[in-house]
Design a protein around this motif. Sequence first.
Motif, PDB file in Angstrom:
ATOM      1  N   GLN A  27      32.089 -35.181  22.985  1.00  0.00           N
ATOM      2  CA  GLN A  27      32.479 -36.520  22.488  1.00  0.00           C
ATOM      3  C   GLN A  27      32.449 -37.566  23.608  1.00  0.00           C
ATOM      4  OE1 GLN A  27      36.066 -34.897  20.630  1.00  0.00           O
ATOM      5  NE2 GLN A  27      35.540 -36.003  18.766  1.00  0.00           N
ATOM      6  N   GLN A  43      32.452 -33.297  14.707  1.00  0.00           N
ATOM      7  CA  GLN A  43      33.044 -33.756  15.970  1.00  0.00           C
ATOM      8  C   GLN A  43      32.109 -34.750  16.685  1.00  0.00           C
ATOM      9  OE1 GLN A  43      32.984 -31.593  20.095  1.00  0.00           O
ATOM     10  NE2 GLN A  43      34.357 -30.454  18.740  1.00  0.00           N
ATOM     11  N   ASN A  44      30.808 -34.475  16.632  1.00  0.00           N
ATOM     12  CA  ASN A  44      29.853 -35.276  17.409  1.00  0.00           C
ATOM     13  C   ASN A  44      29.675 -36.706  16.886  1.00  0.00           C
ATOM     14  OD1 ASN A  44      29.491 -33.066  19.025  1.00  0.00           O
ATOM     15  ND2 ASN A  44      27.513 -32.473  18.161  1.00  0.00           N
ATOM     16  N   LEU A  92      33.632 -40.544  16.998  1.00  0.00           N
ATOM     17  CA  LEU A  92      33.659 -41.164  18.331  1.00  0.00           C
ATOM     18  C   LEU A  92      34.385 -42.502  18.352  1.00  0.00           C
ATOM     19  CD1 LEU A  92      29.870 -40.629  19.182  1.00  0.00           C
ATOM     20  CD2 LEU A  92      31.774 -39.106  19.730  1.00  0.00           C
TER      21      LEU A  92
END
Length: 260
Positions: free
Chosen positions: A213, A238-239, A242
């Motif tokens: 991240q 998750q990626n 942000l």
Amino acid sequence: MTSTTTPIMLNSGAAMPPIGFGCWQVGRAAIAEAARAGYRAFDTATFYGNEKQVGQAIGDAGLARADVFVTTKVWRNDMGYAGTLKAYDTSRRLLGVESVDLYLIHWPQPDDKLVTETWRAMEHLLDRGEVKSIGVSNFEESDLDLLARHSDVVPAVNQIELHPLRQRKRLVAANTARGIVTTAWSPLGQGGPVLRNPELKSVAAAHGVSVAQVVLRWMLQKQIVTIPRSGNAERIAQNIDLDGFELSPAEVARIDALAN
Ligand code: A2P
């Protein structure tokens, strides 16, 4: 604050999401997962052999065409004027789209004429409104110079391998100076030493996020488009998660200092 939903403007006038899903070596399930997780840009290539799966996953997700940004690339074997036009038609058919958002030359070639004829075909597609933006991938400055000697159409994007331990600063500056947006492929360094870097780990710990991240957020703040890949639902989500933290100028500078 820079956000994942604020598009980056290309020199073609089109808007590109700053983060997309990299479709190299990933299958239909992962692409569908990415669509569910909120990715609206998908980066594939003839060479990846999965344009059909990308089209199906986007269709399955029920996304409106106007809300999705699709990139694909012409492979070496198809380059040249006629070959490129034919390859573009094949890609469109496999992806199930009328026009691709961004069509790239996948790799430069030693044969200059092959490259300039390919670019001429891509310009033709652009002129006719059959593709929205055209660009290149893996081009060095000398390759950009070759195109500039033969054409007034500046690539919208140069997609290059770039991560915190290989920052390509000179090439990124050259892209920017020409009005070319840089896209980073393998922004996570293919899951290798980047994710184990102590400096990046310490920035991640300070924000309570993962190293991946931090890396992707760093690029977002630098306005470098990223296309991370993952086959794992949790990491896919998750990626693109942000927007809940911001790197300070000092943290950006610390990461900038990791490599040239
Ligand atoms: P996986 O598919 O098991 O998640 P790159 O985009 O730089 O080429 O990196 C892709 C590699 O990084 C894949 O091996 C992927 O493995 C791994 N990866 C992707 N996202 C993360 C993440 N958030 N944390 C750890 N590894 C990741």
